[in-house]
Each structure stands twice: as C-alpha cells, then as structure tokens.
Scaffold this motif. Structure first.
Motif, mmCIF file in Angstrom:
data_model
loop_
_atom_site.group_PDB
_atom_site.id
_atom_site.type_symbol
_atom_site.label_atom_id
_atom_site.label_comp_id
_atom_site.label_asym_id
_atom_site.label_seq_id
_atom_site.Cartn_x
_atom_site.Cartn_y
_atom_site.Cartn_z
ATOM 1 N N ASN A 278 61.501 29.814 18.624
ATOM 2 C CA ASN A 278 62.658 30.628 18.990
ATOM 3 C C ASN A 278 62.439 32.066 18.542
ATOM 4 O OD1 ASN A 278 65.085 28.616 19.803
ATOM 5 N ND2 ASN A 278 63.788 27.666 18.242
ATOM 6 N N VAL A 279 62.839 32.999 19.387
ATOM 7 C CA VAL A 279 62.657 34.409 19.058
ATOM 8 C C VAL A 279 63.946 35.182 19.337
ATOM 9 C CG1 VAL A 279 60.181 34.416 19.510
ATOM 10 C CG2 VAL A 279 61.763 35.003 21.354
ATOM 11 N N THR A 280 64.093 36.271 18.592
ATOM 12 C CA THR A 280 65.112 37.271 18.893
ATOM 13 C C THR A 280 64.415 38.491 19.468
ATOM 14 O OG1 THR A 280 66.705 36.557 17.212
ATOM 15 C CG2 THR A 280 66.804 38.854 17.882
ATOM 16 N N LEU A 281 64.949 39.013 20.550
ATOM 17 C CA LEU A 281 64.408 40.217 21.167
ATOM 18 C C LEU A 281 65.190 41.426 20.673
ATOM 19 C CD1 LEU A 281 63.974 39.132 24.912
ATOM 20 C CD2 LEU A 281 62.259 39.079 23.093
ATOM 21 N N TYR A 282 64.486 42.397 20.071
ATOM 22 C CA TYR A 282 65.088 43.675 19.708
ATOM 23 C C TYR A 282 64.648 44.672 20.772
ATOM 24 C CZ TYR A 282 66.298 41.500 15.333
ATOM 25 O OH TYR A 282 66.840 40.664 14.392
ATOM 26 N N THR A 283 65.613 45.256 21.467
ATOM 27 C CA THR A 283 65.277 46.002 22.677
ATOM 28 C C THR A 283 65.905 47.396 22.683
ATOM 29 O OG1 THR A 283 67.199 45.301 23.999
ATOM 30 C CG2 THR A 283 65.335 43.788 23.906
ATOM 31 N N SER B 116 68.269 34.981 20.813
ATOM 32 C CA SER B 116 69.239 36.079 20.852
ATOM 33 C C SER B 116 68.530 37.366 21.253
ATOM 34 C CB SER B 116 69.926 36.250 19.494
ATOM 35 O OG SER B 116 68.989 36.570 18.499
ATOM 36 N N LYS B 117 69.340 38.367 21.579
ATOM 37 C CA LYS B 117 68.822 39.672 21.987
ATOM 38 C C LYS B 117 69.703 40.755 21.369
ATOM 39 C CE LYS B 117 68.001 42.479 26.161
ATOM 40 N NZ LYS B 117 68.062 42.476 27.641
ATOM 41 N N ALA C 231 74.449 45.954 20.685
ATOM 42 C CA ALA C 231 75.061 44.745 21.232
ATOM 43 C C ALA C 231 74.159 43.577 20.863
ATOM 44 C CB ALA C 231 75.203 44.843 22.745
ATOM 45 N N MET C 232 74.768 42.456 20.487
ATOM 46 C CA MET C 232 74.029 41.258 20.110
ATOM 47 C C MET C 232 74.396 40.137 21.073
ATOM 48 S SD MET C 232 74.531 41.537 15.959
ATOM 49 C CE MET C 232 73.622 40.028 15.635
ATOM 50 N N GLU C 233 73.373 39.591 21.739
ATOM 51 C CA GLU C 233 73.579 38.496 22.683
ATOM 52 C C GLU C 233 72.960 37.219 22.120
ATOM 53 O OE1 GLU C 233 72.769 39.572 26.876
ATOM 54 O OE2 GLU C 233 72.339 41.570 26.073
ATOM 55 N N PHE C 234 73.701 36.118 22.221
ATOM 56 C CA PHE C 234 73.213 34.810 21.796
ATOM 57 C C PHE C 234 73.302 33.869 22.995
ATOM 58 C CE2 PHE C 234 74.669 36.915 17.990
ATOM 59 C CZ PHE C 234 73.700 36.614 17.053
ATOM 60 N N TYR C 235 72.255 33.070 23.174
ATOM 61 C CA TYR C 235 72.151 32.238 24.369
ATOM 62 C C TYR C 235 72.290 30.759 24.014
ATOM 63 C CZ TYR C 235 70.267 36.669 25.941
ATOM 64 O OH TYR C 235 70.108 38.007 26.209
#
Length: 818
Positions: free
Chosen positions: A86-91, A500-501, A509-513
């Motif tokens: 699992n990864v979090t994308l910092y964009t 998450s992103k 903004a923090m997005e969780f899927y």
C-alpha cells in the motif's frame, strides 16, 4: 502441429519487437524528460519528520499539464496495513511547457527508515516517467542537526560536536551533523525546521530573510529550538531582522576586550586569556552565562520551550577560528545552553517522539456519539431465542407442522434483524463525522498558541476527500508509534494499492480510497488564525490549601479546571468566560508521576471490572478523552510538572469546518487549555513549601543507575545517587523535613521508596552523615548545618541491592523571608 508452431513463433517475435520498441520509446522519453533531486538539508534528514524533497524537471519532451507524484509506503497496523503493498501518493500539479525547467518541492512525512521513494510524472492516465529517488540513510529522531546561516560557513564549522551532562544518564554525546542554510532553505513551514536542533546565525545579513520566514524561526524557537547568534563587528548584519520584542535591549559599541572567561569555561583553573572584539549589548530578560567583569559575553533568553543565546563576539573570527580548543569551546557553548528538556534523556525522547498514541486513541473516542443500550439488545435477543426455539416448536407441534420450522426460523430471524436495525436507528451514524482535539497554550501576555489534531470517521466503505475550510489547512499525521525499521522497500513491484493521496497545492487535500467501516483517518490541523485572551491569577499556598483568584478573560468557557504543581493539585470546577473564581481549596497530593495523578483524577480507565450500562460506558469514554488530552500534553515535555500550571477543558470551537467530499461534516471538538501560573509559597514574612513542591535535582549517580524524572524514580543496579533540593534565595530556611515518597494511587501500581541507607550532607563537617528518611526532621537549632551558601540541601542514597524502580525522598521546608 507445424503450422501452429510457426504461428506461435511469429506471435512471440512480434511481442519481443513490441516490448523492445516500448523500451526504446521509454528510454527516448527519459532522455527528453530528465529529473534530478535533493532532499532534507544538504541530504541530511531524520525519519519521523517532515522531509523536503525537491525535484528539478528538465522537459524536452512536450508540453506537460499533469502531476508530480511521490509514492511513500504505508505501514500502519492501526488500520490493518502491515505490508509494503500500500502506498500514499504525495502530489503537486505541474504545468511545464516544452523546453523549460522547473523545481517542485514536496514536504513528505517520513515515518520509517527507508532509503528511496518512487517518483512519477503523470498526465491523465499516462505515466510519462517513473524513477526511484534515493534518500540515503536517515538520522534517528534523537540525533542532532546544527544548521548555520553564515557568509563564511567554514569559519564556524568548528562547532561540530554536542554533549550534555545529563542528570539521568551522565554525559551524553549526540550524533551531530552540520548543514549550510540560507534565506531560501528556511522553509515557510515550521514543521520542516523541526528536525534542526540548533540554528547558528553569524556574519549573515538577516534582512535577506523574509518576514514570514522570520516568524517561522521564532515559532521554531518557541517549540523547542536553540538559536545561537554571533555579533561583534558584524552585529549590524546578524541583528538586522530582530526589530521586534523577540530580542530587545540596549546596544553600545564594539571594543577590544581581554578575557579569561572562555578558557575558564573549559578549565576553571586556567589563567590563559584572549582578546575579543566584543559588542556591549544588554538584552532584556536575559541571563549572562559567560561574562568578563560586568560585560556580558554570552547571554541566554528562554523563549517558550526553546532558547536564544547571543554572543557579544563574532564566532567566526580570530582568535576563535585558530584556537586549538575551539571545538571543545563550541561543544560546551551549545551543551550548556540547550533548552531545559535536554537535561534528561527521557524528557528529550518524549519531546522529539511526542505522544502520538494518546492523540490517536483520543481522536477515535467520540463520547458524543450515542451507542445502543445494551439492556435493549439483551431483551430483544432473549425474546428472539424464546420465540424461535420453544414457542415456535410448541405451536408447530400442536398443529403437527414441525417441518415448517425450516421456514419459520429464517423468517423470525429476518423479522428480528429488522427490529434490531430500527432499535438502533437513533444511534446510527450514516455520514462521515469529524473529531478535533486541540491544545491551547496561553502565555502571560494572552497569546494563544493552538495545536490541533483531527480525524474523520467513516460509517461505510467509500472514497473520501478531506479538506479544511477557509484559511485553515491540514496535513498528514506522522505516527511514530508504528515505526517499521525495514529499509528495503520494493519500488519495482507494479501492483501497488493506492491507500491515500495527498495534494499539496493550492491547498492540502487528503484522499482515502476504499475506506473501512468506521475507519479512522487522522490529520494535523494548522489554524492560521491568531487568538488572544488571558488567564490572570493571584494565588498562594497557605495552610495546606491553595488560595487566591483566577480571572478568565480567555474568550473560552472552561470546565474541569485544575491547578497542578509538581506534587499536588486542586480541582476548581467550571470558570466561565469573564468570571473571576475565588479559590480556597485543600491540596491533593501525588508523588510527581502524572500517570498516578490522572488515575486519581479520572480513575484508572484500563482494566478493572466490566462496565454494563450505557451510562457507565458514556462516562468512561468522557474521562478517557480528557485523560488522553492531558497525558499527551504532559508527555510532550517529559511527563512531569515542574512549574505550577492551570489546566482546563473547553468545548468552544477553535478550528474551522472540515469538508468531506466538498460537504461540511458534523464536527465534534474538545480542547485542553494550559497556562503557567505564579504560585507563591510566601505569606507575609513567612514561607512554607509543602512536601514535594521543591523538585529534586539529581546531581550525580553511578554508571549503572538512571533517574527518570518523568516518573520520579531511580532504576538500574547497585550504586550511589546524589540529590539536591534548591530553596529560593529569598527564603531563610528555619526547618525542613525529609520523607519517603510513597505512592498514593488507589487505581494502579505504586512505586516503592528506596529503602537503603540514606545520607545528608553536613556543611559544618563538610561530609555526609547517615540519616533515616522515614523520620528526619531538622529544627531551627540545627538547620544551618545542612544548608549551604546557595540555599541547597544535599542528600545521598546507597542503592545496593536495588531490584526494582524506587522513588527518592521528598522535602518540605518552612522559613521566613530574608
């Protein structure tokens, strides 16, 4: 078979050619889209902190309107994630025309020790470039980084070692790294500066630092940093930005001074001297830690949890730069002036690691959310069991239709499931909710410093996007409690799940899927609003009571108010905004261990007998939340109260709304309010310090022993420990009593006092003599034998045979005002 074989060979050849062409195209794109990167401060960073990663893109491919991504592995057992899949994308969005270059900086919370991260440049669904970015080996959170702002970095690079004589662990040497700073590398985010322990400013024009970055430096100091400023002939440059009251005083002229003080700092018997060009500067509210005669050479000012030290001379000029002892001098200069929390290894460890568990646990506990009554569910299930089994069987048996149980039992199950569903309808959470916990620290000028943490709890599986409203911002919360020391992260694996992103621009903004049912998604809240409102107190200790008044002008309605000292507390109840509270409350004692104190305040919320009723569960959740707020605060500075503080809980809203999927969600909030108070132990011409109010200081201990001031006990093997009790110089001591420090916690374990031989230093005989701490009282006729010229009482304990942690004695003192 031959025909089929030919077809297979042709297909395989085609696939190989396609893959080869793809690789050639990809290689061609990489040649046209080149990236380089830097990280941390000159490639130095700590895990467990916010690390700036700057990517420079050289675009000779095409016009790009896309996104820069950095993948960070997620390791969080709290939500069941324990693998690297699992990864979090910092964009950050990028718009990059053809044949241009651009630098993009992302501040990434590195909560584990990894050596590389994966970077992607994407446009829509197309990945234009993927590349591993090396990060090198991180420093540990407790290691030391010294950042230097100087036009001549090498001239002050002799300040390259840090050590401190710790009361709990003897001399400690810190692993230390030096880094160059400039006006560009100072971040606009104080959290990026947090891993830097000391900033040196010497021979540098501080007017090049923007006003917003100056505010960041001040915030960094108040949060626990040490700022060391060299002046001397270049004082106009180094002090040019300090035009407010952060550092204020009187500045005279620069003159040549012959001084022995720097040598004596290293060896008190030294007679050597040197000439320095020193600035005659007297700084308001400072303490001269090095001086020559009446001329202060180094002055120390405490700011919040941090320190500013100002040298009257340039740290990068001769004779210092050519002095053979300059490295030792730099080591002492830093070590002797670090903020107070460095003096104990446990306090320092708690400061740098924080109380993440307490906050995370507290965020997940929302007492305001109703829960189904257990009694109702028990009655429903009892009725179901009775009807589904004996009643159903008897009725069908009388009608000779027992074979219909295959139909009636499932039907009854559906009916009762519907009943259970509707019985819980009043307690059901159907939409995401937010919970925000804050700590509000109020200084003596009424400035309110607010640190907030939030979470969103989701009632069902979904994709969510969390944002803050208006000028408030959020950012990811680094959880050091779940540190994973695996360094080899497999970035080559293609089937990564995006957990998450985090998009950093224009607003975080923090997005969780695919969120879990009642999943908890934490973040830090940065509220840029400046709040003011004071708490004014005039209180004193008298006859085992705390008396006086507290006026609440904070703008907040306060409840669960306490005054807490190092060994006692009083409960004050509610104080509404604008109210002046009269206090006349007897103290409740504790040993100095804040866990014990909180057990006494709220009861022990872990273990114990099972709780049945909904009311009891509700009360337990309320107490747990208050406890976690207070414990997190105490842990942030070492776990022990040394100076008296006022604490309270408020329900007042101190943060703006939280948005989930662009909709404002229901937000619950609680805040801990903290303010230092001046508690006087002098009443008229008499002084009385109750048992435990004078915090013991461990002056020396054997190598096999350690002292934890947070818990207030000695642990380790056999040896000796020397302890001193410092009484105010304004007080003439007329009597004192030493007494064993016995725990008073009815809800949990109590540490036992050290029961070995005890000694007290007799100043008249200049030696220790044996005494019994169970019953040692000194009256006015003998008190002068045990008080030295600094108004200090010294004791020593032999810990031979120590097999468990033990508490050290406490002291009470009576006297008169000099």
């Amino acid at each position: 078979m031959g025909k089929h074989k030919k077809i297979a060979i042709i297909l395989l050849t085609a696939i190989i050619m396609i893959l080869g062409n793809y690789k050639n195209v990809q290689a061609a794109e990489e040649d046209k889209l080149k990236v380089s990167h830097t990280y941390g401060f000159e490639s130095v960073y700590k895990w467990g902190t916010l690390v700036p990663i700057t990517v420079e893109i050289d675009n000779n491919l095409k016009n790009i309107d896309g996104e820069l991504q950095i993948e960070l592995p997620v390791f969080n057992p709290e939500v069941g994630i324990t693998s690297n899949d699992n990864v979090t994308l910092y964009t950050q969005n990028i718009n990059l025309p053809l044949n241009t270059k651009k630098k993009v900086t992302l501040n990434i919370p590195i909560s584990r020790n990894i050596t590389s991260v994966k970077m992607n440049i994407v446009e829509g669904k197309n990945t234009l470039l993927s590349k591993d970015l090396s990060l090198g080996t991180a420093l540990n959170p407790e290691d030391f980084i010294i950042g230097t702002l100087s036009d001549d970095f090498n001239s002050v690079s002799y300040i390259n070692k840090v050590s401190i004589d710790s009361s709990s662990m003897g001399k400690r040497n810190f692993n230390t790294k030096l880094v160059k700073l400039d006006e560009n590398s100072i971040s606009e985010d104080a959290n990026v500066l947090k891993p830097i322990s000391v900033i040196i400013i010497n021979n540098f024009d501080t007017s090049k630092i923007s006003s917003s970055k100056y505010e960041i430096i001040k915030k960094w100091v108040n949060n626990g940093g040490m700022l060391l400023i060299g002046t001397g002939p270049s004082y106009n440059k180094t002090l040019s930005i300090f035009k407010d009251n952060f550092i204020s005083g009187d500045i005279g002229n620069v003159s040549s001074v012959e001084t022995k003080s720097l040598y004596k700092m290293l060896d008190n018997n030294s007679t050597s001297s040197m000439k320095l060009d020193a600035l005659n500067i007297n700084i308001k509210d400072s303490n001269a830690v090095i001086k020559e005669g009446t001329l202060p050479l180094v002055q120390r000012i405490e700011k919040g949890k941090g320190v500013v030290a100002v040298a009257a001379f340039d740290l990068g000029l001769n004779p210092l730069t050519n002095w053979s002892l300059n490295s030792t001098f730099g080591e002492k200069l830093i070590g002797n002036n670090l903020p107070n929390y460095y003096n104990d290894v446990n306090t320092y460890s708690r400061m740098v690691n924080g109380g993440g568990y307490n906050i995370s646990y507290g965020l997940g506990n929302i007492p305001e959310l109703p829960i189904p009554k257990a009694s109702n569910l028990i009655i429903i299930f009892f009725i179901y069991i009775v009807i589904a089994a004996p009643v159903n069987y008897i009725i069908l048996k009388k009608k000779d239709k027992r074979e219909l149980m295959w139909v009636t039992v499932p039907a009854l199950s559906i009916i009762f499931a519907i009943v259970v569903y509707f019985s819980g309808s009043t307690t059901r959470v159907s939409k995401p909710v937010a919970n925000v916990l804050s700590t509000i620290i109020i200084d003596d000028k009424g400035n309110q410093s607010i640190q907030s943490y939030g979470t969103v709890i989701t009632p069902k599986k979904s994709d969510i996007k969390i944002e803050a409203k208006d000028d408030m911002n959020i950012r990811p919360m680094v959880n050091l409690d779940y540190y994973d020391n695996r360094q080899n992260v497999d970035n080559s694996k293609k089937s990564k799940t995006i957990y998450s992103k985090v998009t950093s621009s224009p607003k975080t903004a923090m997005e969780f899927y695919n969120t879990g049912v009642f999943g908890q998604y934490n973040f830090i809240v940065d509220n840029n609003e400046v709040k003011k409102g004071a708490l004014q107190s005039e209180i004193k200790f008298n006859d085992n009571k705390i008396t006086g008044t507290i006026k609440n002008s904070s703008g907040l309605d306060l409840k669960d108010c306490y005054i807490i000292t190092s060994s006692a507390y009083v409960e004050l109840g509610e104080i509404r905004n604008g109210e002046t509270k009269n206090i006349n409350e007897p103290i409740k004692n504790y040993t100095g261990n804040t866990y014990e104190m909180l057990d006494n305040m709220f009861g022990r919320q872990y273990g114990g007998s099972p709780i049945q009723s909904a009311k009891q569960i509700q009360e337990k959740r309320v107490k747990e939340q208050k406890r976690m707020l207070m414990q997190s605060y105490f842990d942030s500075f070492g776990g022990r109260v040394t100076d008296p503080v006022f604490t309270a809980i408020t329900d007042s809203q101190v943060t703006k709304d939280i948005l989930v999927n662009n909709d404002t969600v229901k937000k619950y909030s609680k805040s801990l309010v903290v303010s230092n108070v001046e508690l006087s132990y002098i009443n008229g011409d008499k002084a009385e310090y109750p048992l435990g109010s004078i915090v013991p200081k461990v002056s020396s201990l054997s190598n096999k022993l350690a002292y934890d001031p947070g818990y207030g006990f000695i642990h380790g093997d056999s040896g000796e420990v020397e302890i001193r009790f410092q009484v105010s110089g304004k007080v003439k001591v007329e009597s004192f009593e030493l007494k064993q420090n016995k725990g008073n916690n009815p809800h949990g374990p109590n540490f036992q006092p050290l029961t070995n031989k005890g000694y007290i230093f007799n100043t008249a005989k200049n030696s220790y003599e044996e005494c019994d701490y169970n019953n040692f009282t000194v009256g006015q006729d003998k008190v002068s034998q045990y008080i030295d010229k600094d108004n200090t009482i010294k004791i020593k304990i032999d810990t031979t045979g120590l097999n468990q942690p033990g508490t050290i004695p406490q002291i009470s003192v009576k006297g008169s005002v000099k």
